[in-house]
Design an enzyme around this catalytic site. Sequence first.
Site, PDB file in Angstrom:
ATOM      1  CB  CYS A 287      14.200  -2.147  89.915  1.00  0.00           C
ATOM      2  SG  CYS A 287      14.981  -2.534  88.109  1.00  0.00           S
TER       3      CYS A 287
ATOM      4  CB  SER B 116       9.648 -19.650  75.958  1.00  0.00           C
ATOM      5  OG  SER B 116      10.559 -20.498  75.961  1.00  0.00           O
TER       6      SER B 116
ATOM      7  CG  ASP C 105      23.853  -2.245 126.889  1.00  0.00           C
ATOM      8  OD1 ASP C 105      24.537  -2.887 126.843  1.00  0.00           O
ATOM      9  OD2 ASP C 105      23.986  -0.460 126.680  1.00  0.00           O
TER      10      ASP C 105
ATOM     11  CG  HIS D  42      26.404 -22.889 122.437  1.00  0.00           C
ATOM     12  ND1 HIS D  42      26.697 -23.432 120.884  1.00  0.00           N
ATOM     13  CD2 HIS D  42      26.658 -21.151 122.605  1.00  0.00           C
ATOM     14  CE1 HIS D  42      25.794 -22.072 120.183  1.00  0.00           C
ATOM     15  NE2 HIS D  42      25.491 -21.190 121.556  1.00  0.00           N
TER      16      HIS D  42
ATOM     17  CD  GLU E 168      21.981 -18.640 118.898  1.00  0.00           C
ATOM     18  OE1 GLU E 168      23.215 -19.336 119.680  1.00  0.00           O
ATOM     19  OE2 GLU E 168      22.318 -18.197 117.684  1.00  0.00           O
TER      20      GLU E 168
ATOM     21  CG  HIS F 277      12.235 -22.025  77.563  1.00  0.00           C
ATOM     22  ND1 HIS F 277      11.886 -22.239  76.888  1.00  0.00           N
ATOM     23  CD2 HIS F 277      12.813 -24.329  77.943  1.00  0.00           C
ATOM     24  CE1 HIS F 277      12.219 -23.510  75.839  1.00  0.00           C
ATOM     25  NE2 HIS F 277      12.702 -23.921  76.319  1.00  0.00           N
TER      26      HIS F 277
ATOM     27  CD  GLU G 225       6.882  -3.811  89.843  1.00  0.00           C
ATOM     28  OE1 GLU G 225       6.205  -2.982  90.860  1.00  0.00           O
ATOM     29  OE2 GLU G 225       7.096  -4.465  88.808  1.00  0.00           O
ATOM     30  CB  SER G 226      12.542  -5.458  86.438  1.00  0.00           C
ATOM     31  OG  SER G 226      14.089  -6.031  85.448  1.00  0.00           O
TER      32      SER G 226
END
Length: 837
Positions: free
Chosen positions: A213, A185, A437, A352, A376, A198, A192-193
Amino acid sequence: ILLAFTIGRAARIILIEGPKKALFAPHDTSAMFVRPDYHEGYQIRDLPTPVLLEGKTVPSTLYRGANLDTSGSATASSLLLEKIPKVSDETIIMDEKNSDGLCLTDDNGNKQCSRGNEPSETVPKHDDEEHLPAGQHLLVDIKNVDGSFLNSEKRLAQAMVDVVNESKLTLLSYHCHSLLPKGVSCVGVLLESHISFHTWPDEGVITLDLFTCGSAHLIPVMPLIKRLFAVPQEPHIDNDEKIEPTVVWSHILRGWGESKANKHLSEDLGFYVLEKLHYDMKEEIAWTQTQFQRIDIYDVIRSDTRDYLSYEKSISENDSYEAKNAEFYRPERIVYLDGILQSTRYGLEAYHEALVHPGMLTHPNPKRIAIVGGGEAATLREVLKHKTVEKVKMIEIDEEMVEFSRKYLPDWSDCSDIQGSTKWCGDDPRAELYFEDALAWFIDNYHKDEDDSDDEESTEEVELFDVIIVDALDPEDDVPFAQLLYQNSIFVQSLYNALSDDGVLVLQLGAAPNSDAPSEQYTFSRNRHSLIQSIINESFQSVHVYEESHCLFHKPWQYFVALKDRKSRNIWHQNSAYFDIELAKRILPSVSGFPLLSYFDSATMTSYKIPHKVYENIFCKGEQKSEYCEIFMLSEDTPKSIPITDFEVKMSSISETAGRGLYTKVFIPEGSAIAMTDRAKSFYFGTRTVQIIEAMMTEYDSDVEDVYEFMDGYGWESNLYGTIEYGVDDNILMFVNHGCGGTHNIGEYYDESSENNITDTANDRVLDVFDIAHDRHLRNSMFSFDYALRDIQSGEEIMSDYTLYIIRDITSYAKHLVDVCNRQEVGSITKIDEVFE
């Protein structure tokens, strides 16, 4: 006194300080220690030291450690990140007083080690960096891992350090225990944390979790974890196949506050894929950030929908069924746009084909097609399957998405099996791709101001489309462009103007609503409600909503068809035999010989004709209800029906030329329904039947004409299906006469017309183009349920307004009724009775 002090001091050393030093001295003499009293016979572990990556700033931290009894473990080792200054000759100089990593100990025996910069220095902050009380948690379970690796504290610690370093994280310290009889372990403290794991060597299992974080993406660490921790087991026998480790993992957003950089992880991608731990496979295939959106593609295998062992067989080189039919066992490939589910490999055809073919079949001869969106190119593929198509314009704003899809979603846009087409659908000579567009394109080319509505020259220059398919963002997507697209009446007007006279507009409208939902104008689906209202406000003659539940989205999917010509409504309501013939005529042959349509057929098409009950429920919760909500949903407001046994037939009281009439034997209160149950059993002469009878009348004897006279005289016309059909009561209700001079006492809820008020046109009386309660009960609606317009006394003759039942040539028929009422002509029913007598 001196003797007492000496004895007390000796006792303190023996009984208190001795054991205390025995417990903590090993930790204080080395940053990497081995407990001599508990771990005799074990060698000191040569574990890797945390390394500060180049360019990283060592933070100011205070290390405090409390060590408990570790007699249950074989070894217990801790390593700390040291501040190591560099000199010009690149040699490393250690502080002589702390060269062994010694930390000061307070009166309670806790370590206090200052690591990193001096207190005056701070970790640099960037103005554009998000600092939220939130983070990401990566949970990883791996099985079939080499047991010797899982029992090696050194190898595991090295793998942990490598993961941290290659992930550009900062490891401040870590602590490992080798357990008895086996297992390791470890936990590492990150700037960062943390990271921890284990192991179970005999079972070949390791569980690991990594929490960080900040907004930096954590998922890209997964390939590192697989490479460094998923060490394959060695075969027990030389001929044995090596079993590859199985890796399952979960990514969870933690804490409070939503990071802009990780917003896509809080959508469908996070909830339905990344957070699920026990997917048999979950692999990121590719991702990209285009100018307009983030695209993520994943391959997954869920144990409840796919068999992972069969998948492994399918990719092996043997003679198994799975290997010969590998296409049946491929992982599900899922596409996400900004984290929102967009498309799936196994729901591809259902989505589709349901989007394209109903609208295409509803047009009698679709040649020119426009597609809004469809990056697509799967929508384009379905359109190109039709023989009648001469040109398809696909207007997609995101060119990068088209290219990305072409590379990683080749099946979506493969037209190689369509005879006469190409490998990539975009190369088909009938296809034209515009990367701009679509909203602006249609408005610029087709929007007309009131000032230029009569500009014939501009109308001739633009090309009109037979079918326009909108395969853009879902209306409920919480993005500004979705609101701009679906709450834009000018855009809808431009689409209408871009259609030919018998044109068809098709849209996908997102997830279907729940039955218990309120009216959509007050929900997250208000964009959909606004769009439908804009379509209704245009001059579309008929609109239809339908859903498909096999798209493999999280809910059934909703589609919408708007018809510019009411005659097209008749095609929409055709039977399955008609669509069988049309599909055979219209769909191109395939190169392979297999059908080009994988999901859609005539039976599927006919299932779309009638809206689902859910839509009726939602529709009837709106503020403006249709009267059919009360009629057909059988609410407390549903009128009482007077049974047919309470009526009788006698000679009409109108005149001697009026023939027989229908009389009530009981008092009928205003608003009561007239024999509603029996009215629903009427004869029905469909459009095609009427056309055949009218055609035969010119070629055969009077028998056919007699049938027509019976149908026309005793029945009523309707165009609810788009063209003329007839209904005829099969009971004594057929003897109801016309009420002259507005004396009719039964009619429909909204009935105010008579032969003296014939300014009404047929279209004025046609129901609203979007009345789901009406559309779900079309056949009953056609039988025109009648209600008492006032109190009707017992013995009184029942009379209606015949002008309500005429669609064709209503003006001349109204004149005929006036002449009958003035006794200048004989009624058509009387003529029929005379013939049969």
